[in-house]
Design an enzyme around this catalytic site. Structure first.
Site, mmCIF file in Angstrom:
data_model
loop_
_atom_site.group_PDB
_atom_site.id
_atom_site.type_symbol
_atom_site.label_atom_id
_atom_site.label_comp_id
_atom_site.label_asym_id
_atom_site.label_seq_id
_atom_site.Cartn_x
_atom_site.Cartn_y
_atom_site.Cartn_z
ATOM 1 N N ASP A 137 -9.546 -1.725 -23.211
ATOM 2 C CA ASP A 137 -8.851 -2.408 -24.288
ATOM 3 C C ASP A 137 -7.927 -3.451 -23.656
ATOM 4 O O ASP A 137 -7.688 -3.431 -22.439
ATOM 5 C CB ASP A 137 -8.054 -1.390 -25.103
ATOM 6 C CG ASP A 137 -7.319 -2.036 -26.264
ATOM 7 O OD1 ASP A 137 -7.875 -2.958 -26.873
ATOM 8 O OD2 ASP A 137 -6.183 -1.621 -26.549
ATOM 9 N N PHE A 194 -0.406 -20.225 -41.918
ATOM 10 C CA PHE A 194 -1.396 -20.195 -40.841
ATOM 11 C C PHE A 194 -2.711 -19.617 -41.344
ATOM 12 O O PHE A 194 -2.730 -18.701 -42.165
ATOM 13 C CB PHE A 194 -0.856 -19.345 -39.695
ATOM 14 C CG PHE A 194 -1.886 -19.023 -38.648
ATOM 15 C CD1 PHE A 194 -2.079 -19.882 -37.586
ATOM 16 C CD2 PHE A 194 -2.657 -17.880 -38.740
ATOM 17 C CE1 PHE A 194 -3.021 -19.600 -36.617
ATOM 18 C CE2 PHE A 194 -3.606 -17.593 -37.786
ATOM 19 C CZ PHE A 194 -3.781 -18.450 -36.717
ATOM 20 N N THR A 210 -11.919 -5.935 -27.153
ATOM 21 C CA THR A 210 -10.665 -6.082 -27.877
ATOM 22 C C THR A 210 -10.925 -6.543 -29.301
ATOM 23 O O THR A 210 -11.937 -7.191 -29.592
ATOM 24 C CB THR A 210 -9.741 -7.094 -27.164
ATOM 25 O OG1 THR A 210 -8.553 -7.276 -27.919
ATOM 26 C CG2 THR A 210 -10.422 -8.441 -26.995
ATOM 27 N N GLY A 211 -10.000 -6.219 -30.159
ATOM 28 C CA GLY A 211 -10.057 -6.691 -31.541
ATOM 29 C C GLY A 211 -9.376 -8.019 -31.733
ATOM 30 O O GLY A 211 -9.384 -8.569 -32.839
ATOM 31 N N ASP A 212 -8.772 -8.576 -30.682
ATOM 32 C CA ASP A 212 -8.066 -9.848 -30.792
ATOM 33 C C ASP A 212 -9.043 -11.013 -30.837
ATOM 34 O O ASP A 212 -10.221 -10.892 -30.507
ATOM 35 C CB ASP A 212 -7.105 -10.017 -29.620
ATOM 36 C CG ASP A 212 -5.818 -9.245 -29.834
ATOM 37 O OD1 ASP A 212 -5.474 -9.016 -31.003
ATOM 38 O OD2 ASP A 212 -5.187 -8.848 -28.852
ATOM 39 N N LYS A 229 -16.954 -1.020 -30.365
ATOM 40 C CA LYS A 229 -16.574 -0.673 -28.992
ATOM 41 C C LYS A 229 -17.406 0.502 -28.493
ATOM 42 O O LYS A 229 -17.919 0.494 -27.364
ATOM 43 C CB LYS A 229 -15.088 -0.331 -28.930
ATOM 44 C CG LYS A 229 -14.153 -1.505 -29.147
ATOM 45 C CD LYS A 229 -12.697 -1.076 -28.964
ATOM 46 C CE LYS A 229 -11.751 -2.248 -29.117
ATOM 47 N NZ LYS A 229 -10.343 -1.863 -28.877
ATOM 48 N N ASP A 281 -5.215 2.511 -25.260
ATOM 49 C CA ASP A 281 -3.937 3.134 -25.604
ATOM 50 C C ASP A 281 -3.737 3.321 -27.088
ATOM 51 O O ASP A 281 -2.740 3.906 -27.510
ATOM 52 C CB ASP A 281 -2.783 2.276 -25.059
ATOM 53 C CG ASP A 281 -2.619 0.989 -25.839
ATOM 54 O OD1 ASP A 281 -3.654 0.357 -26.174
ATOM 55 O OD2 ASP A 281 -1.472 0.605 -26.129
ATOM 56 N N ASN A 283 -7.471 2.768 -32.245
ATOM 57 C CA ASN A 283 -8.765 2.102 -32.371
ATOM 58 C C ASN A 283 -9.624 2.233 -31.125
ATOM 59 O O ASN A 283 -10.768 1.804 -31.110
ATOM 60 C CB ASN A 283 -8.558 0.618 -32.695
ATOM 61 C CG ASN A 283 -7.768 -0.096 -31.626
ATOM 62 O OD1 ASN A 283 -6.910 0.500 -30.983
ATOM 63 N ND2 ASN A 283 -8.040 -1.358 -31.405
#
Length: 1226
Positions: free
Chosen positions: A393, A538, A681-683, A801, A821, A824
Site C-alpha cells: 500500500d 475542485f 493504492t487507491g490514490d 488489490k 496499514d 482496505n
C-alpha cells in the site's frame, strides 16, 4: 403442491434489497439480519479437546502412529512394547494442543476487545450504555469525537445540528459525511429521536465502498440516501463533539467485512513439500516391508522347517505365506521411525523460537510509537526467506501522509534552499539554523523552514510575497478548530491544503475562522474578514479550485491550479494565464522543474481582479446553472472556465510528502535482493507516481515508464502488448494472448521468468486494471508487469488489490508478501502468502489480519533479509539432517533383516529406540535450528559502478544471495531429498557392516568371545549416535555455548543412561536365558552373533564388557571416518570447482571488506520532462458547496463569539482589543 412461507418470502426479499424501520427491533427481526458480534476463535472449554484431537489426527503422520499403536496391541505381530509409540505420540499431541490453546485464547481476547467496546444506544427516550455486540439493525446510536465505528450508520444529526462528522477512513485523510436535512432538525432531542419511525429501503450488502443507494420514507415523503450520508465500519469520527446514526448494516454485512474476503489457511512451500515427502516415505516404507515379508516367506519355506522340532510355528500360523503376512505388519511397526512422529512438533518448536526472535528484535522496535515487531503467526517464518514479490500500500505504509511546505517560487524568486556566504548551496542538517517565527504569536511551533530570505521578504512588506501568502490563506477548504484562544488546529480533507495553510499561518497570514459567507484572516497582526462570494470547487477534470472573495483593494479571484504528470503538467493553468505573464512563466517553469526533480509536489498559484459589474452578471448566470435540471455539470464547468481566464501568475509551491524513514534505502536493497515491489493504492495516478519517484522505485535512468490507461479491453491489451514488445524485442508474438481467442477459464500454466532488455516501470490505472483482470487479459498483464522493475497500480478497490496478488500467485508460482496499514488492505494481506500489517494511524484492522506486524516499512528489510533468511536456512538444515538421521537409524533394521531370518527382530534396545528421537538427537538439532546463522548483515554487494563514457551501464544490479536460495528453493527440494536418501543409505550400510565385521572375529583381552547380540546392538547404536553428532557439527555454521552444550550433553546423557541401564557393577557376565519372540521361540545363531529380542535387564553388564575394548572404539572411529569423509570431500571440491552463488558473493564480500568500499553513486533525480503535482491529494468534489451551504460550521471558538482579536491579549481578553476591519465591497 407448493408451500408458501411468509417468513421465507421476507428473507428472500432481504437478499435483493434491505428494508428496515428505525427504533423497531420487532419489525427488523423478521428479516434475520446479521448480528454485530464477531467470532474468530475456534474452540471453547467443552469443544477444545475433541475438536483439537480431531484436527490433529487429520495429519497423516499422527493418524499413522495411532494406527501403529493399535497394531502394537496385537501380540502376534508386535515385537516392540507399546510405550515406544505412546510416549512420542502423547508428547506430540500435548505440545500441539498447548500451542493451539494459547493461540485460541489470544483470539478470544481480541474478540472480546472488539465486541465489548462501549456504545450509547437510544432506548425508549434515553441513552443506554451497551456493548457493540448487542447493537441491532435499526438501532439509533450516539457517537462522540474520536469514537471508532464498528457498524455502518446513516448519519442523522451532529452537534449544533449543522456540523457533519468528518471521518477518517482507509487513509489518514478526512472524509466529510453529511447528516440528512430532515433528520438534522431533530437535534439532540432524545424523545424526538426515539419516536422517529422512518423506514429505509436500500441495496443489499455488497463490497462497493464508494457506492450506496437508498431511500428514507418519513412522514409521507421520500428522501434519497447516498454514500455521503454513510459512516463506514472502520472509520473514526472526527471534528464533531457528537452525532447520532441509524444502524443500516452490522457485522459481516458491512462494506468493510464484505471486502475482507475469506480467511485461508496458509501453508509454506516447505510444509507442502514435507507433506508430499511423508506420502513418498509411506510408499518407501511399504516397499521395504513387502521386501522383508517376501524374504521371510522364502526363508521359512526353504529353511524354517529345519527348526520345526524345537521352534514350532504358533498355532495360528499355517504356512510361510501367512507368516510373511504377519511379518509385514511387524516390520511396519519396527520401521515406523522412517516416518518421524517428532518431525512436526520439532518444526513447531523451531518456528516458535524464530518467532520469538522477531518479537525480541530491538532493531525492529519503534521507540517513537513504543511498538515492537510481532510475529502474529508461527507457521510462516521460513516463507519470509523465499519472497519474490512484494505488494505494498502507499499511504501510511510508504509515506507518513504528512505534508511539509518545503520550497516556493514567488514572482520569479525561488525560496527554500540554504546558501553559504560564497553562494554555494548547503545541505540542510539538524544544525542548520531555522527561521525564527517568534514575531507571530499564532505561528505553529511544529512548522520548520530554513530560508531566512523568505521571512525577510514578508517582514519587508514585499507586495507579491504578501499577495502569495494571502492567497494560500484564502483558497482552500480547511476547517479551523480553536477550543481556546490562539490554539488553532486545522482539519483538512487533503493534507496538501493543511500544509499550505499552515505555511501561510507561520509567515504571518493566519487563517483564523470561517463562516458560510466569510473567511477571517489575521494578516501580520491585523485581523481582516473577507466575504466569500463563491467557491469554484475542485474536480478531477478541472484539477484546480478557485475562490471569489471580496477584499480591499477591490474584487479579486484567487485561484490555485496544479501541474500534473505527464501530459497535463502546468499547461492546465498556464493556458489560462494572461499573455503578460510570459517572462514570469518561464522563470517559474524552471523552478518547477527543479522542485519536481527533487521529488516535491508542485502547485501553481495565480489570481485575477474582477470588476463589480462582470461579477454580478456572472453570478446571476452561475445561479441559473446551479438550479438547472439538465446538463447542470456541463453548464457550471463552462462558467468556471470562463471566469478562470487571464489569470496573473504569482508563483508556485513545493510540498514534500514525507516518506517513512528509510523507505528509499529499503526499496533499493530489496530490489538488489531480486525482490520486485508493486505499489497497489487507491490514490490517483499523479500522487502514486510522485511517491514512486520519491522512494526511487521510478527514476530517470529507466529505459521507459509505460502508462496503461485504456478504456476498452482491446485498448488495454494493445498497450500491454506494445510494452512487452519493447521490453522483449526478440520475443515476437510468442506467448501473446489474443483477447478474442483466449479462454478465460483455461488451464493455468506457470509463466517462466523472462529477462527484459533494460529497466522499465509500469503504471496502470484502476479502470484499465478492471479490464486487465478479466480472464482473457490477465495473462498478458502478468507477462508485461513481471518484466518491469517497478509496478504501480492506481485507483484500486480492496478487492482489486487481492485480485492482483492472486494473479501473480496463479501465473508465477512465486512466494508473495502484501504489506499495508489500513482496513482496505485486509483482503490483500489475507490473499498473499505472507501478510504484514503496519501499526500506524489507520487503526488495527490490517494488523489484526496480518501474519507479522511492525511500525515502519524499513523494518521489512530486516524481517526478510535477516529473519527470513535465517529461518529458511535453519529449516532446510533441520529437515535435511532430520531425515538423514532417521533414515540412517531405520535402514540398519532393514539390513539386519537379511541376517535374522527376516524375523522382525530389532537391532537396538527398546529404550534406545524410544529415546533416540526424543532425547539423544532432539536437542542438538533444535540447537542448530534455533541458533545457527550466517551473519546478522545480509551479504548485499554495493551497486555496480556507473557507466563509463561510450559504455552502457550494466542492466542488472549486483547479485545478492540474501534470498536467492530461498526464491529458487535451492536448499530443500526433491533433488536434495534424493541426495539425502542416498547418503542415508550409504551411512546405514557402514553403520551395520562395520560393527558386524568388528565383532565377527573379535575376542576380549582374556580371550573370551564378545560376538553376541547385546554387544552388537550397543556398538551399532553408539556408532550411529556419534556419527550423527559429528554430522550436525559439520552442518553448524555458527557455534555458540548452547550448541556445544546440546551436542556434548546429548552424548553425555547417552553414555550416562547406557552405563546406568546396561551395567551390573562388578561380577561375571550373565548367562542369557531363552527368550520369546512373538509367534515362536527363537535362538538364531549366525556366524558368531547371537540374535534375540531382549528386554532391558538382559543388557546388564554389556556396557562394561563391550565399551572397554579398543577394537570397539576403533570401529566407532572407522564408522565416523567412512560416513563423514565423503561429505567433507564433496563440499570442499564443490566449493572449489563449482561454487554456488552464495559462495561467490561471500568470497567477493570478503575481498571488499579488505579495502574501503567506493562511494555509492547517487541516482540522478532531476527530471525535466515530467512535473509531479500534488494538489488535492485526496480532495473530495463537493466540499466547496458544503462550506458555502453552512452545514459544516460550528460557532464554538471564543474568537467567533467576540469578533475581536489582539495578538498581545491573554487568553482571557486582558489588554487593549483591536476592532475588526471589515472589507466592504461597496
Amino acid at each position: 403442491m407448493t408451500h408458501w412461507s411468509p417468513a421465507g418470502c421476507v428473507r428472500e426479499r432481504a437478499k435483493k434489497e434491505r428494508h428496515l424501520r428505525a427504533n423497531d427491533r420487532a419489525f427488523n427481526l423478521q428479516f434475520d439480519y446479521a448480528k454485530n458480534s464477531i467470532r474468530t476463535s475456534k474452540y471453547n472449554v467443552f469443544t477444545f479437546l475433541p475438536l483439537n484431537l480431531f484436527e490433529q489426527f487429520q495429519r497423516v503422520a499422527n493418524a499413522y502412529f495411532l494406527f501403529l499403536l493399535l497394531l502394537q496391541l496385537i501380540p502376534a505381530i508386535s515385537s516392540l512394547s507399546w510405550f515406544t509409540t505412546v510416549v512420542p505420540l502423547v508428547l506430540v499431541l500435548a505440545v500441539s494442543a498447548a500451542k493451539d490453546a494459547i493461540d485460541d485464547v489470544n483470539r478470544h481476547k481480541t474478540d472480546r476487545q472488539v465486541n465489548n467496546r462501549p456504545v450509547k444506544v437510544l432506548v425508549n427516550g434515553s441513552l443506554k450504555e451497551d456493548r457493540w455486540l448487542n447493537v441491532k439493525v435499526g438501532d439509533i446510536v450516539k457517537l462522540e469525537n474520536n469514537n471508532f465505528v464498528t457498524v455502518r450508520l446513516c448519519c442523522f444529526v451532529s452537534c449544533h445540528a449543522v456540523s457533519p462528522p468528518i471521518c477518517r477512513f482507509r487513509e489518514t485523510n478526512l472524509k466529510v459525511k453529511q447528516a440528512l436535512t430532515v433528520t438534522s432538525e431533530l437535534g439532540e432531542d432524545l424523545q424526538a429521536l426515539s419516536s422517529f419511525d422512518g423506514e429505509i429501503t436500500c441495496e443489499a450488502p455488497n463490497n462497493k465502498l464508494n457506492q450506496f443507494r437508498g431511500n428514507l420514507a418519513f412522514r409521507g415523503q421520500v428522501y434519497p440516501l447516498d454514500n455521503e450520508n454513510m459512516l463506514l465500519r472502520g472509520c473514526t469520527v472526527r471534528n464533531t463533539d457528537w452525532c447520532f446514526g441509524l444502524v443500516i448494516f452490522a457485522g459481516p454485512d458491512t462494506k468493510l467485512m464484505q471486502n475482507s474476503g475469506r480467511t485461508t489457511f496458509k501453508r509454506t512451500s516447505i510444509e507442502r513439500l514435507m507433506n508430499y515427502l511423508v506420502l513418498v516415505i509411506f510408499g518407501f516404507l511399504a516397499a521395504m516391508c513387502l521386501t522383508l515379508a517376501l524374504g521371510n516367506s522364502a526363508w521359512e519355506y526353504r529353511k524354517g522347517y529345519y527348526f520345526q522340532g524345537y521352534l514350532p510355528w504358533d498355532k495360528n500360523v499355517h504356512s510361510s505365506f501367512y507368516s510373511a503376512f504377519l511379518m509385514f505388519w511387524s516390520y511396519v511397526i519396527i520401521l515406523n521411525t522412517l516416518v518421524p512422529i517428532s518431525l512436526y512438533v520439532s518444526v513447531e518448536i523451531i518456528r516458535l523460537g524464530n518467532s520469538f526472535y522477531i518479537d525480541w528484535d530491538r532493531k525492529m522496535y519503534c521507540a517513537l510509537s513504543d511498538t515492537p515487531a510481532q510475529a502474529r503467526t508461527t507457521t510462516l517464518n521460513e516463507e519470509l526467506g523465499q519472497i519474490k514479490y512484494i505488494f505494498s500500500d502507499k499511504t501510511g505504509t510508504l509515506t507518513q501522509n504528512i505534508m511539509a511546505f518545503n520550497k516556493c517560487s514567488i514572482d520569479g524568486q525561488a525560496y527554500g534552499d540554504v546558501f553559504d556566504t560564497e553562494g554555494h548551496r548547503v545541505e540542510v542538517t539538524e544544525r542548520t539554523p531555522k527561521v525564527d517565527f517568534s514575531f507571530n504569536p499564532l505561528a505553529d511551533p511544529k512548522f520548520v523552514f530554513y530560508d531566512q530570505n523568505l521571512v525577510g521578504a514578508v517582514k519587508a512588506g514585499d507586495a507579491p510575497t504578501h499577495r502569495f501568502f494571502r492567497l494560500l490563506s484564502l483558497c482552500h477548504t480547511v476547517m479551523p478548530e480553536e477550543k481556546r484562544e490562539g490554539a488553532l488546529v486545522y482539519q483538512a480533507q487533503s493534507p496538501d491544503e493543511g500544509a499550505l495553510v499552515t505555511a501561510a499561518r507561520n509567515f504571518g497570514f493566519v487563517f483564523r475562522a470561517r463562516t458560510p459567507e466569510t473567511i477571517t484572516v489575521v494578516e501580520m497582526g491585523e485581523t481582516l474578514v473577507y466575504e466569500l462570494l463563491a467557491i469554484l470547487d475542485f474536480n478531477y477534470v478541472r484539477k484546480r479550485m478557485s475562490v471569489i472573495a471580496e477584499c480591499l483593494p477591490p474584487d479579486s479571484s484567487y485561484c490555485k491550479g496544479a501541474s500534473f504528470l505527464p501530459s497535463f503538467s502546468d499547461t492546465i493553468l498556464y493556458e489560462l494565464l494572461h499573455p503578460s505573464c510570459a517572462a514570469l512563466k518561464e522563470k517559474t517553469t524552471k523552478h518547477l522543474d527543479e522542485f519536481a526533480g527533487e521529488g516535491l509536489r508542485t502547485l501553481v498559484v495565480a489570481y485575477r481582479d474582477l470588476s463589480q459589474a462582470y461579477f454580478e452578471e456572472w453570478q446571476q448566470r452561475h445561479h441559473e446553472a446551479s438550479v438547472a435540471l439538465q446538463d447542470r455539470e456541463e453548464k457550471l464547468s463552462g462558467l468556471y472556465e470562463e471566469i478562470e481566464r487571464d489569470l496573473l501568475l504569482l508563483g508556485a509551491t513545493a510540498i514534500e510528502d514525507k516518506l517513512q524513514d528509510g523507505v528509499p534505502q529499503t526499496i533499493e536493497i530489496l530490489g538488489r535482493a531480486h525482490i520486485k515491489i508493486w505499489v497497489l493504492t487507491g490514490d490517483k495516478q499523479e500522487t502514486a507516481v510522485n511517491i514512486g519517484y520519491a522512494c526511487h522505485m521510478l527514476y530517470d535512468d529507466m529505459n521507459d515508464i509505460f502508462i496503461v490507461q485504456g478504456n476498452t479491453p482491446e485498448a488495454v491489451w494493445q498497450e500491454l502488448r506494445q510494452a512487452r514488445r519493447k521490453m522483449l524485442p526478440d520475443a515476437g508474438r510468442e506467448g501473446e494472448v489474443d483477447p478474442e481467442a483466449a479462454e478465460p477459464n483455461g488451464p493455468t500454466t506457470v509463466l517462466p521468468d523472462e529477462q527484459p532488455s533494460g529497466e522499465y516501470g509500469l503504471v496502470i490505472s484502476g479502470h484499465s486494471l478492471a479490464f486487465a483482470l478479466e480472464g482473457r487479459l490477465e495473462g498478458e498483464l502478468v507477462r508485461a508487469a513481471c518484466l518491469c522493475k517497478a509496478v504501480i497500480c492506481c485507483r484500486m478497490t480492496p478487492l482489486q488489490k487481492a485480485q492482483v496478488v492472486e494473479l501473480v500467485k496463479k501465473y508465477k508460482g512465486a512466494v508473495t508478501l502484501a504489506i499495508g496499514d489500513g482496513a482496505n488492505d485486509v483482503n490483500m494481506i489475507k490473499t498473499a502468502h505472507i501478510g504484514v500489517g503496519i501499526s500506524g494511524q489507520e487503526g488495527m484492522q490490517a494488523v489484526l489480519s496480518s501474519d507479522f506486524s511492525f511500525a515502519q516499512f524499513r523494518y521489512l528489510q530486516r524481517l526478510l533479509l535477516v529473519h527470513g533468511r535465517w529461518s529458511y536456512l535453519r529449516m532446510c538444515k533441520f529437515l535435511a539432517y532430520f531425515f538423514y538421521k532417521n533414515f540412517a537409524f531405520t535402514l540398519v533394521h532393514f539390513w539386519y533383516g537379511f541376517f535374522s531370518g527376516f524375523s522382525a527382530q530389532t537391532v537396538y534396545d527398546e529404550w534406545f529406540i524410544t529415546l533416540y528421537n526424543m532425547v539423544y538427537t532432539s536437542m542438538p538439532v533444535l540447537g542448530m535450528s534455533l541458533f545457527d546463522q550466517v551473519s546478522d548483515r545480509p551479504p548485499i554487494l554495493p551497486p555496480p559502478p556507473p557507466a563509463l563514457p561510450g559504455r552502457e551501464r550494466p542492466l542488472e544490479p549486483a547479485v545478492s544471495p540474501a534470498l536467492h536460495p530461498g526464491q529458487q528453493n535451492l536448499y530443500f527440494n526433491k533433488r536434495k531429498i534424493f541426495k539425502c536418501t542416498l547418503y542415508s543409505l550409504y551411512s546405514s550400510l557402514v553403520l551395520f557392516f562395520v560393527p558386524y565385521g568388528t565383532l565377527s572375529n573379535s575376542v576380549q583381552s582374556d580371550g573370551k568371545v564378545i560376538a553376541d547380540y547385546q554387544s552388537f546392538a550397543l556398538i551399532a547404536q553408539t556408532c550411529l549416535l556419534i556419527v550423527v553428532s559429528v554430522q550436525i557439527g559439520l552442518d553448524t555454521a555458527y557455534w555458540t555455548a548452547v550448541n556445544q552444550m546440546f551436542i556434548w550433553g546429548s552424548l553425555g546423557v547417552y553414555f550416562a543412561i547406557t552405563f546406568t541401564m546396561y551395567s551390573d557393577g562388578t561380577g561375571p557376565r550373565p548367562r542369557w536365558p531363552r527368550l520369546k519372540q512373538g509367534k515362536r521361540s527363537v535362538q538364531l545363531t549366525l556366524p558368531v552373533v547371537s540374535f534375540a529380542p531382549l528386554s532391558p535387564h538382559h543388557f546388564q553388564g554389556t556396557a562394561r564388557n563391550t565399551l572397554n575394548q579398543p577394537t570397539v572404539w576403533l570401529s566407532v572411529l572407522l564408522c565416523v571416518i567412512l560416513c563423514v569423509m565423503p561429505v567433507v570431500g564433496f563440499r570442499f571440491l564443490k566449493a572449489q570447482l563449482k561454487p554456488t552463488l552464495s559462495d561467490k558473493v561471500l568470497r567477493r564480500v570478503r575481498e571488499l571488506q579488505k579495502r574501503p568500499p567506493p562511494p555509492s553513486p547517487k541516482r540522478r533525480q532531476r527530471r525535466s520532462v515530467s512535473r509531479r503535482s500534488g494538489y488535492a491529494f485526496s480532495h473530495q468534489q463537493g466540499f466547496g458547496a458544503l462550506i458555502t451551504s453552512g452545514r459544516n460550521m460550528r460557532p464554538k471558538s471564543p474568537f467567533s463569539h467576540t469578533g475581536f482579536y489582539s495578538p498581545n491579549s491573554g487568553g482571557g481578553g486582558g489588554g487593549e482589543q483591536q476592532r475588526l476591519k471589515w472589507a466592504d465591497r461597496r
